[in-house]
Scaffold this motif. Structure first.
Motif, short mmCIF file in Angstrom:
data_model
loop_
_atom_site.label_atom_id
_atom_site.label_comp_id
_atom_site.label_asym_id
_atom_site.label_seq_id
_atom_site.Cartn_x
_atom_site.Cartn_y
_atom_site.Cartn_z
N ALA B 644 1.11 -25.15 -1.61
CA ALA B 644 -0.07 -25.60 -2.35
C ALA B 644 0.19 -26.92 -3.06
O ALA B 644 -0.67 -27.79 -3.13
N LEU B 645 1.40 -27.08 -3.61
CA LEU B 645 1.70 -28.30 -4.36
C LEU B 645 2.82 -29.12 -3.71
O LEU B 645 3.05 -30.26 -4.10
N THR B 768 9.75 -35.43 -2.50
CA THR B 768 9.00 -35.13 -3.73
C THR B 768 7.81 -34.23 -3.38
O THR B 768 7.39 -34.18 -2.23
N GLU B 770 4.66 -34.56 -3.79
CA GLU B 770 3.54 -35.22 -3.12
C GLU B 770 3.86 -35.52 -1.66
O GLU B 770 3.01 -35.37 -0.78
N TRP B 773 3.69 -32.34 0.29
CA TRP B 773 2.28 -31.94 0.38
C TRP B 773 1.55 -32.77 1.44
O TRP B 773 0.80 -32.24 2.26
N ARG B 774 1.82 -34.07 1.45
CA ARG B 774 1.20 -34.94 2.45
C ARG B 774 1.64 -34.55 3.85
O ARG B 774 0.84 -34.59 4.80
N HIS C 242 4.72 -40.73 -9.44
CA HIS C 242 4.95 -39.34 -9.10
C HIS C 242 3.73 -38.62 -8.54
O HIS C 242 3.85 -37.52 -8.02
N ALA C 243 2.59 -39.20 -8.67
CA ALA C 243 1.40 -38.56 -8.14
C ALA C 243 0.27 -39.57 -7.98
O ALA C 243 -0.10 -40.24 -8.94
N SER C 244 -0.22 -39.67 -6.77
CA SER C 244 -1.36 -40.57 -6.52
C SER C 244 -2.64 -39.85 -6.95
O SER C 244 -2.64 -38.65 -7.21
N ASP C 246 -5.27 -39.04 -5.25
CA ASP C 246 -5.80 -37.95 -4.40
C ASP C 246 -4.92 -36.71 -4.45
O ASP C 246 -5.40 -35.59 -4.33
N TYR C 247 -3.63 -36.91 -4.66
CA TYR C 247 -2.76 -35.75 -4.86
C TYR C 247 -3.11 -35.06 -6.19
O TYR C 247 -3.19 -33.84 -6.28
N HIS C 250 -6.16 -32.99 -5.80
CA HIS C 250 -5.83 -31.72 -5.17
C HIS C 250 -5.17 -30.78 -6.19
O HIS C 250 -5.47 -29.59 -6.26
N ALA C 251 -4.27 -31.35 -6.99
CA ALA C 251 -3.55 -30.53 -7.97
C ALA C 251 -4.49 -29.99 -9.04
O ALA C 251 -4.29 -28.89 -9.56
#
Lengths: 157, 780, 269
Positions: B644-645, B768, B770, B773-774, C242-244, C246-247, C250-251
């Motif tokens: 999920a993450l 990582t 992300e 997840w990608r 650490h996070a775009s 779009d991520y 989703h989160a």
């Protein structure tokens, strides 16, 4: 310059400091208690952990002046004469240190952990509670073992 | 795992002698030292990745009361301070030579301690402020006006070799400092032409930084009377620092003294001289006042040498049965803004084929410069990178061509009877049992029981994966080491050794060596290091050389002590020296039993001894060891991914490293644990990031650079093998880097395995959340 | 750190008048955000007004169906409060996840809320639980309090004295934490209040925000299944190393889902 007075390891100390002086600077530079270390500048590594009025805190993020009248314990104040604190012994017995730079903070933090969470600490709890202390040498394996053993030993002490 | 019940000497899991001071706050790290009247230094650093320095105006800063001096590149040159003495290639005779294909010299540029013309990376020193306090020096630095002409920059390794890349050193015309070809191109291409399968990888082993927990610091004192500079500073070794500092300051080496007590971690990035060390020494001499500098962590991110950063394209040729035929590719090593060190590139490319039986290989190797911090060897320099490439290639081949991952390794791993084995680049692996060690770790990691754990995880909605990786490590480094042993009549043995600990526990493990050879309890053995007025020769810790070389010189010096002791005992007992024996710490001669210390006392008290036996009872061994060592091993890693993450958790991690002969198993396990954490850290979370456009350092503190923490790991199952090394007189293999060397590859193999149902065959590090997840959601 | 004058007033009145006198004076509670930014010279103040010696600013109590938490109550006290574990466990759990144990030993709820860090945890609880910020001057409703990046409705010389939380029927906070800084990449606070569900997100945008579509769906049916097929309208989200965006988007969905599940599993109060 402002004056500050506090108890450090059972001794009353005072000194003149700039307002911007951090507790860790006061300990290291004014009192020459160099066992408390500085490993970062973002309040994350925990090398500077000491106890203020019995509570573990990061001394790099507390002003010396804010400690007026407080009771401070540093790594130098843990042993009773030649008798080590059980947590100190546990770190040596379980090889919970290599270079030793993070160690004073680890030990002070571990004791605070026991004070908050008790003596029976499972692995998950110890790992989670060590979030504020960074070590680069040990992979934490033996630190976790040491904290668990030290916590249990503190019960008998 | 080797079970041991020994309580003393080699093999004993002895608790460490150094611990007491460190757990009571009485350690002596550099910043703990102070001198009366010391001044403080703050360095003004370039905020730009690449900029010409037009003008520096320090008038306002100098007007601030308490500011003693502001020094720039101009004064540096005027005072004749020399550039940093970098040796870019490893010079050990066992390492391969790195000649350019076209016969030209490797490009090298002067690395001045303060930028003199251009700043070539964010954080490069532009000016040094000396003042009565750090805070004041910082205040003053804000008043220095620097006029910059900002230039285009290049930081990404792939970008450095592009035609239109910004050029860091105009003198070179491009960023490529060397272009080397190793192995045989002809044979390799011929083998590829016959191959049934070719597995390919293109990957960037990202840049990380060492992060010893003690930030660098230095305290320098100039003695006007003697003209000597004494520098207290933690580094990888004191002796080399002395020579390097003397060179930069233009002083005789005997006029420089280095003091190094406790050092809070090294891992290679702290191993050598730094610009700041020289500048602190220079300031003390120039101002005739003690001066001190201590880095803050954010400054460390802008000034500590960084590491890894290798861009690789590689191919592995296989026949239809999965037998490896050949390997080829190209490695680009990003050295950063200065031509500081290319040895990770060299030490990687020479073992590209690892411990597999690959008949032929050919690799291109190019060191490049960029507008980034200089890089240096870091925990197993160069080897984790190439082991990652090899082990990933094997998994890619297995997946793509339908082989079992373990069987493919079994089929190609060198057998013990193949050893010694000369690899396609000319490195000669000594001995070992690669198969046995891999089987041992597969057992330890319960490889065969894994599918049940995968199914169980799947039922919980988690993706579980497993990986295995073999490795070999080339341990070379500075070949010379010296030990001096003195047996004191008062019952103590002093051992002066040129290699200092930064956490490896030498005071204990080196004492165990002396105990083993001289039969004196460890607590009577004093390991003396870290003051160049006492220690004259020694290479420091790097490249698996600490224990490997210390054991040889302590052994040889001990043998000489015993030989001398026998002659003295013979005189004392009026016996034939040839008949004297040494057992359990006593010389037995003509019915008499004389302790080592009895003999030492006689050596200092008797006046009837030949000159070479007169007090004290002393021996020196000074050895140059030209053999490399090849520690090896295998790791198994198991991860669990939350789809999920995309978060990755290390579920299980097992190691078997062949250490030849374990001197202190407890310390070895500790080294392995820490090594794993550094390797897994790189695989899953650590990365130094530069903005590709501006060249700005984006990971400038622990707020952005992810440090592994306690909750990132389980307990490790660390085992080791003890197959004595045939090229070491005591059978010892280095054990300090095995934790890290295969960790990148094995962790990523496990991550990719966990993602196998999503069509993922490779992922660049770090994995990582992300990125994972990608990959799962097939997003670019 | 730039130097400053340090003050340690013993009354709120003195603290307020010190602040009123100096435009560049800054109140300090636990100092867990203020001191790090000052150390890095990212902020400069002429005066620091330490609130530590002012009495009666800390403590957790229940009053008229609300939980009232004094501004200087430390995170560790919130995390371990028996009252909260009985009445509002979500808030105790949130506090248990702030920073690290040593930071929690010193950092305070009032300090965190006043600082309004876009990635701090507490703001989500304030908004989701429709809390009231009690200050030296007035009471400020949650939805009016957070006005921007590190910006609140507080005046320069206005201090938070307490936070008054409504007690939800059920609530949960789920945090997806930044691996380096330990702040929230996304933190989702879901609270089933009397009559309505509130969903507040921290970490993802320039300041805490609510998600109306989720609130409507969850108000109808309080289960994670109610979120299926609902497309939330999100503000422009942060992108960092650490996070775009779009991520993060989703989160947000994932963390809300988890928070709903955790809350739904709780006994309704």
């Amino acid at each position: 310059m402002p004056q500050v007075t506090m108890q450090v390891n059972g001794r009353s100390v005072s000194g003149e400091v700039e307002a911007r002086t951090l507790l860790v600077q006061f300990l290291r530079e004014h009192l020459e208690l160099t066992g408390t270390h500085v490993g970062c500048d973002t309040t994350q590594c925990g090398c500077c952990t000491v106890h203020v009025d019995g509570v573990g805190i990061k001394s790099c993020t507390m002003l010396a002046l804010a400690c007026e009248g407080a009771n401070i314990t540093t790594i130098e104040g843990l042993a009773k004469g030649d008798v080590l604190h059980p947590m100190q012994s546990a770190f040596s017995e379980h090889h919970g240190l290599q270079c030793g730079f993070c160690t004073p903070g680890m030990i002070m933090s571990a004791i605070d952990m026991v004070n908050r969470k008790g003596h029976a600490l499972d692995e998950t709890t110890v790992r989670k509670e060590l979030e504020g202390n960074i070590c680069r040498c040990t992979g934490y394996h033996n630190i976790v073992k040491a904290v668990q053993a030290g916590a249990a030993a503190m019960k008998g002490a | 795992m080797a079970a041991t019940t020994k309580t003393t000497g080699i093999g004993a899991a002895l608790r460490r002698k150094e611990d007491l001071r460190l757990i009571t706050g009485r350690g002596e790290f550099t910043d703990d030292f102070r001198e009366a009247g010391q001044l403080y230094i703050y360095f003004l650093r370039s905020p730009h990745a690449h900029a010409r320095i037009i003008k520096i105006d320090a008038t306002e800063a100098l007007a601030l009361p308490g500011v003693k001096s502001v020094l720039t590149g101009k004064e540096l040159l005027a005072d004749g301070i020399k550039p940093l003495p970098h040796h870019v290639w490893a010079l050990h005779p066992a390492d391969i030579a790195m000649p350019n294909v076209d016969g030209s010299e490797t490009f090298m540029a002067p690395h001045h301690a303060i930028a003199v013309d251009k700043a070539r990376h964010v954080g490069e020193i532009v000016a040094m402020v000396v003042a009565t306090s750090v805070a004041l020096a910082k205040d003053a630095a804000e008043l220095i006006h620097v006029e910059y002409d900002i230039l285009p920059s290049v930081t990404n390794t792939w970008d450095t070799v592009k035609q239109d890349a910004a050029v860091v050193w105009d003198e070179n015309g491009s960023n490529v400092c060397g272009d080397v070809e190793t192995g045989s191109r002809e044979d390799t291409n011929a083998a590829f032409a016959k191959a049934a399968h070719v597995a390919r990888i293109e990957t960037w082993v990202q840049r990380v930084t060492g992060v010893p927990m003690e930030p660098r610091a230095a305290l320098a004192v100039f003695d006007e009377g003697t003209g000597r500079v004494t520098l207290t500073a933690g580094s990888g070794g004191s002796v080399r620092l002395k020579y390097d500092l003397a060179h930069m300051l233009g002083m005789k080496s005997e006029d420089v003294r280095i003091i190094m007590k406790d050092v809070g971690g090294n891992f290679g990035t702290r191993g050598m001289i730094y610009a700041e060390f020289c500048l602190v020494g220079w300031a003390a001499r120039r101002l005739k006042t003690p001066v001190k500098w201590t880095a803050e962590r954010s400054e460390s991110f802008q000034s500590d040498y960084q590491a890894r950063d290798l861009a690789v394209t590689a191919e592995l040729a296989l026949d239809k049965d999965g037998k490896f035929l050949a390997m080829r590719g190209s490695n680009i090593g990003n050295a950063g803004a200065h031509t500081s060190n290319f040895s990770p590139l060299q030490k990687g490319v020479e073992i590209m084929t690892s411990i597999y039986n690959i008949p032929t290989a050919c690799f291109r190797a190019r060191p490049v410069v960029s507008n980034t911090l200089p890089t240096r060897p870091y925990r197993s320099a160069g080897r984790p990178e190439v082991m990652f490439v090899m082990e990933r290639l094997i998994d890619i081949a297995a997946r793509e061509f339908g082989f079992d991952r373990v069987e493919l390794r079994r089929k190609n791993l060198l057998h013990k009877e193949d050893l010694p084995f000369k690899n396609p680049f000319g490195m000669i692996y000594d001995n070992g049992d690669y198969h046995a060690v891999m089987e041992q770790v597969l057992e330890l990691g319960d490889w065969t029981g894994f599918e049940a754990r995968r199914a169980e995880a799947k039922a919980r909605g988690k993706l579980r994966g497993i990986g295995v990786a073999n490795y070999v490590d080339t341990a070379t480094g500075v070949p010379r080491e010296r030990a001096e042993i003195t047996v004191r009549p008062d019952g103590q043995v002093d051992v002066i050794i040129g290699t200092i600990s930064q956490g490896q526990g030498h005071e204990t493990s080196f004492a165990q060596l002396a105990t083993e050879f001289l039969h004196v309890p460890e607590d009577k053995v004093n390991i003396i290091t870290g003051d160049t007025d006492v220690v004259k020769v020694g290479g420091g810790t790097h490249s698996g050389r600490g224990m490997r070389l210390a054991s040889i010189v302590i052994w040889k010096a001990s043998n000489e002590i015993i030989a001398k002791g026998k002659r003295i005992a013979a005189l004392m007992a009026k016996a034939d020296p040839a008949q004297v024996t040494f057992e359990k710490g006593h010389f037995h001669a003509a019915g008499q039993s004389l302790s080592l210390f009895d003999v030492a006392r006689a050596a200092s008290e008797r006046n009837d001894l030949p000159d070479d036996l007169r007090a004290p009872l002393y021996a020196m061994s000074d050895e140059t060891v030209n053999e490399a060592a090849f520690p090896y091993g295998a790791h198994v890693c198991e991860v669990e991914i939350d789809p999920a993450l995309g978060t990755v958790e290390i579920a299980r991690y097992s190691t078997v490293d062949d250490v030849g002969r374990a001197v202190n198993p407890m310390i070895i396990h500790g080294q392995t644990h820490g090594g794993i954490a550094q390797g897994v850290g790189q695989a899953l979370m650590e990365e130094i990031v530069y903005d590709r456009q501006s060249g700005q350092l984006m990971t400038g503190s622990f707020m952005d650079y992810t440090m592994p923490r306690a909750d990132n790991f389980p307990f490790f199952d660390a085992g080791f093998a003890e197959i004595p090394c045939t090229t070491h007189p005591l059978g010892i293999r280095p054990a300090g880097e095995g934790g890290t060397t295969p960790a990148l590859g094995v962790t990523m193999n496990a991550v990719v395995d966990a993602l196998r149902d999503f069509g993922v065959t490779h992922m660049d590090m770090p994995a990582t959340p992300e990125k994972v997840w990608r990959a799962i959601h097939r997003k670019a | 750190m730039y130097d400053f004058s340090y003050h340690r007033p013993t009354s709120l009145q003195d603290a307020v008048s010190l602040l009123a006198k100096q435009p560049d004076a800054k109140p300090m509670s636990g100092g867990m955000s203020l001191l790090p930014s000052m150390k890095l010279r990212l902020s400069k103040w002429t005066d620091v007004v330490d609130l530590a010696a002012i009495p009666d600013l800390s403590g957790i109590r229940e009053e008229a169906g609300h939980i009232i938490i004094g501004a200087r109550t430390r995170h560790v006290e919130v995390a371990t409060s028996a009252l909260l574990h009985a009445k509002l466990p979500a808030l105790a759990e949130l506090a248990e996840g702030i920073g690290d144990p040593l930071v929690r030993n010193r950092g305070t709820i009032g300090g965190s809320i006043a600082n309004a860090d876009p990635a701090a945890d507490y703001p989500s609880s304030v908004v989701a639980l429709d809390a009231t910020i009690i200050t030296t001057r007035r009471e400020i409703a949650a939805d009016a309090f957070f006005t921007g990046l590190f910006e609140t409705a507080l005046a320069h010389d206005e201090l938070i004295t307490a936070v008054r939380y409504k007690i939800p029927k059920r609530a949960a906070y789920m945090k997806f934490r930044h691996p380096a800084s330990r702040y929230a990449i996304v933190g989702a606070f879901v609270a089933q209040m009397e009559g309505a569900v509130r969903v507040a997100i921290t970490g993802a945008g320039p300041h805490v925000f609510r998600i109306a579509a989720y609130e409507d769906a969850l108000t109808k049916t309080f289960s994670s299944a109610a979120l299926d097929g609902v497309t939330p309208k999100l503000p422009s989200l942060n992108t960092d190393l650490h996070a775009s965006a779009d991520y993060r988007a989703h989160a947000v969905v994932e963390m809300v889902r988890r928070a709903v599940k955790a809350a739904a599993a709780r006994k309704s109060i």
